[in-house]
Design a protein around this motif. Structure first.
Motif, PDB file in Angstrom:
ATOM      1  N   LEU A 176       9.330   4.078   4.379  1.00  0.00           N
ATOM      2  CA  LEU A 176       8.298   4.008   3.336  1.00  0.00           C
ATOM      3  C   LEU A 176       7.070   4.828   3.736  1.00  0.00           C
ATOM      4  CD1 LEU A 176       8.401   0.229   2.303  1.00  0.00           C
ATOM      5  CD2 LEU A 176       9.254   2.204   1.009  1.00  0.00           C
ATOM      6  N   ALA A 224      -2.869   4.866   1.953  1.00  0.00           N
ATOM      7  CA  ALA A 224      -1.481   5.113   2.349  1.00  0.00           C
ATOM      8  C   ALA A 224      -1.413   5.821   3.697  1.00  0.00           C
ATOM      9  CB  ALA A 224      -0.767   5.940   1.277  1.00  0.00           C
ATOM     10  N   ARG A 282       4.313  11.928  -0.503  1.00  0.00           N
ATOM     11  CA  ARG A 282       3.619  11.846  -1.801  1.00  0.00           C
ATOM     12  C   ARG A 282       2.171  12.307  -1.678  1.00  0.00           C
ATOM     13  NH1 ARG A 282       1.522  12.714  -5.683  1.00  0.00           N
ATOM     14  NH2 ARG A 282       1.275  11.459  -7.550  1.00  0.00           N
ATOM     15  N   HIS A 327       2.663   1.540  -3.384  1.00  0.00           N
ATOM     16  CA  HIS A 327       1.736   1.945  -4.446  1.00  0.00           C
ATOM     17  C   HIS A 327       1.604   3.467  -4.481  1.00  0.00           C
ATOM     18  CE1 HIS A 327      -2.527   1.427  -6.359  1.00  0.00           C
ATOM     19  NE2 HIS A 327      -1.763   2.228  -7.044  1.00  0.00           N
ATOM     20  N   ALA A 328       1.434   4.083  -3.322  1.00  0.00           N
ATOM     21  CA  ALA A 328       1.323   5.553  -3.285  1.00  0.00           C
ATOM     22  C   ALA A 328       2.625   6.213  -3.722  1.00  0.00           C
ATOM     23  CB  ALA A 328       0.938   6.017  -1.887  1.00  0.00           C
ATOM     24  N   ILE A 329       3.739   5.709  -3.233  1.00  0.00           N
ATOM     25  CA  ILE A 329       5.047   6.290  -3.569  1.00  0.00           C
ATOM     26  C   ILE A 329       5.301   6.222  -5.071  1.00  0.00           C
ATOM     27  CG2 ILE A 329       7.544   5.978  -3.314  1.00  0.00           C
ATOM     28  CD1 ILE A 329       6.858   4.842  -0.450  1.00  0.00           C
ATOM     29  N   GLN A 381       7.845   8.458   3.088  1.00  0.00           N
ATOM     30  CA  GLN A 381       7.804   8.732   1.651  1.00  0.00           C
ATOM     31  C   GLN A 381       6.370   8.769   1.129  1.00  0.00           C
ATOM     32  OE1 GLN A 381      10.377   6.132  -0.639  1.00  0.00           O
ATOM     33  NE2 GLN A 381      11.905   6.173   0.978  1.00  0.00           N
ATOM     34  N   ALA A 382       5.540   7.842   1.609  1.00  0.00           N
ATOM     35  CA  ALA A 382       4.147   7.812   1.165  1.00  0.00           C
ATOM     36  C   ALA A 382       3.406   9.066   1.615  1.00  0.00           C
ATOM     37  CB  ALA A 382       3.447   6.557   1.689  1.00  0.00           C
ATOM     38  N   THR A 413       0.834  -1.206   0.000  1.00  0.00           N
ATOM     39  CA  THR A 413       0.000   0.000   0.000  1.00  0.00           C
ATOM     40  C   THR A 413       0.867   1.254   0.000  1.00  0.00           C
ATOM     41  OG1 THR A 413      -1.753  -1.183   1.149  1.00  0.00           O
ATOM     42  CG2 THR A 413      -1.787   1.233   1.295  1.00  0.00           C
ATOM     43  N   LEU A 414       1.891   1.268   0.826  1.00  0.00           N
ATOM     44  CA  LEU A 414       2.791   2.427   0.885  1.00  0.00           C
ATOM     45  C   LEU A 414       3.535   2.597  -0.439  1.00  0.00           C
ATOM     46  CD1 LEU A 414       4.185   1.828   4.481  1.00  0.00           C
ATOM     47  CD2 LEU A 414       2.581   3.629   3.793  1.00  0.00           C
TER      48      LEU A 414
END
Length: 115
Positions: free
Chosen positions: A80, A43, A87, A27-29, A83-84, A24-25
């Motif tokens: 992560l 996220a 984003r 995917h957003a990143i 970072q997510a 999930t994280l």
């Protein structure tokens, strides 16, 4: 959306919960261009769940979090999660746009920065 994601975690086998958070994280990143609100909300939930295991992390609200406990998570998920969230807070992000339209973007950003 948050409840749906927590349901997904509850349905996952215990040894799959961390990988669900990780996917999930990431995917957003990795989303290029416009970040859909659904992806962003998942996220944020994943990042909040990772944050619960940090020193001084706030516990999950039992009314909004998963029913099943999370296993001890790898500490690399913390980076992560950051970072997510970066984003989600950046542009172009539908969720950031929606909070801006509601004139509550400052409060929202403050709450996310606490994670």
């Amino acid at each position: 959306m948050a409840g749906d994601f927590c349901d997904t975690l509850d349905k996952a086998a215990e040894d799959e919960r961390e990988s669900t958070l990780r996917r999930t994280l990431i995917h957003a990143i990795d989303t290029q261009g416009y970040l859909d609100a659904d992806v962003a909300q998942e996220a944020v939930v994943a990042a909040a769940l990772v944050a619960t295991q940090c020193l001084d992390g706030e516990p999950v609200n039992p009314h909004f979090g998963p029913d099943q406990p999370l296993p001890e998570l790898s500490t690399d998920l913390r980076e992560l999660a950051v970072q997510a969230l970066d984003r989600v807070l950046g542009e172009p992000s539908e969720l950031a746009q929606l909070w801006g339209e509601a004139n509550k973007v400052g409060t929202w950003r403050t709450n996310l920065s606490r994670l």
